[in-house]
Design a protein around this motif. Structure first.
Motif, short mmCIF file in Angstrom:
data_model
loop_
_atom_site.label_atom_id
_atom_site.label_comp_id
_atom_site.label_asym_id
_atom_site.label_seq_id
_atom_site.Cartn_x
_atom_site.Cartn_y
_atom_site.Cartn_z
N LEU A 33 0.83 -1.20 0.00
CA LEU A 33 0.00 0.00 0.00
C LEU A 33 0.87 1.26 0.00
O LEU A 33 0.53 2.25 -0.64
N SER A 34 2.02 1.20 0.68
CA SER A 34 2.90 2.37 0.70
C SER A 34 3.48 2.65 -0.68
O SER A 34 3.64 3.80 -1.07
N LYS A 35 3.79 1.59 -1.44
CA LYS A 35 4.30 1.80 -2.81
C LYS A 35 3.20 2.38 -3.69
O LYS A 35 3.44 3.29 -4.49
N VAL A 36 1.99 1.88 -3.56
CA VAL A 36 0.86 2.41 -4.35
C VAL A 36 0.60 3.86 -3.97
O VAL A 36 0.37 4.71 -4.83
N ALA A 37 0.68 4.17 -2.68
CA ALA A 37 0.47 5.55 -2.24
C ALA A 37 1.56 6.47 -2.78
O ALA A 37 1.28 7.61 -3.16
N ALA A 38 2.80 5.98 -2.86
CA ALA A 38 3.88 6.79 -3.41
C ALA A 38 3.67 7.02 -4.91
O ALA A 38 3.90 8.13 -5.41
N LEU A 39 3.22 6.00 -5.63
CA LEU A 39 2.93 6.17 -7.05
C LEU A 39 1.75 7.13 -7.25
O LEU A 39 1.72 7.88 -8.21
N TRP A 40 0.81 7.09 -6.34
CA TRP A 40 -0.39 7.92 -6.42
C TRP A 40 -0.09 9.39 -6.12
O TRP A 40 -0.59 10.28 -6.78
N SER A 41 0.74 9.62 -5.11
CA SER A 41 0.90 10.98 -4.59
C SER A 41 1.85 11.85 -5.39
O SER A 41 1.77 13.07 -5.30
N GLY A 42 2.75 11.27 -6.14
CA GLY A 42 3.70 12.12 -6.85
C GLY A 42 4.34 11.40 -8.01
O GLY A 42 4.03 10.25 -8.32
N LYS A 43 5.24 12.12 -8.66
CA LYS A 43 5.94 11.56 -9.81
C LYS A 43 7.07 10.66 -9.32
O LYS A 43 7.95 11.10 -8.60
N PRO A 44 7.05 9.38 -9.70
CA PRO A 44 8.11 8.49 -9.24
C PRO A 44 9.43 8.80 -9.95
O PRO A 44 9.44 9.24 -11.10
N ILE A 45 10.53 8.55 -9.25
CA ILE A 45 11.84 8.74 -9.85
C ILE A 45 12.08 7.67 -10.90
O ILE A 45 12.60 7.95 -11.98
#
Length: 112
Positions: A33-45
């Motif tokens: 869920l934390s990875k999905v939230a990171a993908l959701w919240s901003g532009k991934p590196i």
């Protein structure tokens, strides 16, 4: 690049990152869920290509739907240079190579 995961998810009536988990699991993509939230919240590196492929399969979209090219920010002084194509034959804005300093004296020879 512009990351459009929220837009692609909204086209499928998905409005929260927690709603993405079951959709991802349906195609065999099981991120935390934390990875999905990171993908959701901003532009991934970075995004692995196989993960990107699974995201596209889950959301029934293409890579072009998720990633959109944006113009590169250019400093004001280099604006004209950025618009010019490479090899267009235009006059360069500065010296092509650095010029050596000549002080009138010849360089000494290296020691033997």
């Amino acid at each position: 690049m512009k990351w459009n995961l929220r837009w692609a998810a909204a086209k499928r009536d998905i409005w929260r990152p927690s709603d993405l988990l079951p959709v991802f699991e349906a195609v065999g993509f099981t991120p935390s869920l934390s990875k999905v939230a990171a993908l959701w919240s901003g532009k991934p590196i970075s995004v692995r290509l196989d993960d990107l492929d699974k995201i596209c399969a889950a959301l029934d979209c293409t890579v072009a739907d998720l990633l959109e090219a944006e113009p590169v920010a250019v400093a004001d002084g280099n604006r004209d240079q950025a618009k010019r194509a490479v090899g267009d034959g235009g006059a360069p804005s500065g010296p092509v190579r650095p010029t050596p300093r000549r002080s009138g004296q010849r360089r000494s020879l290296p020691p033997n």
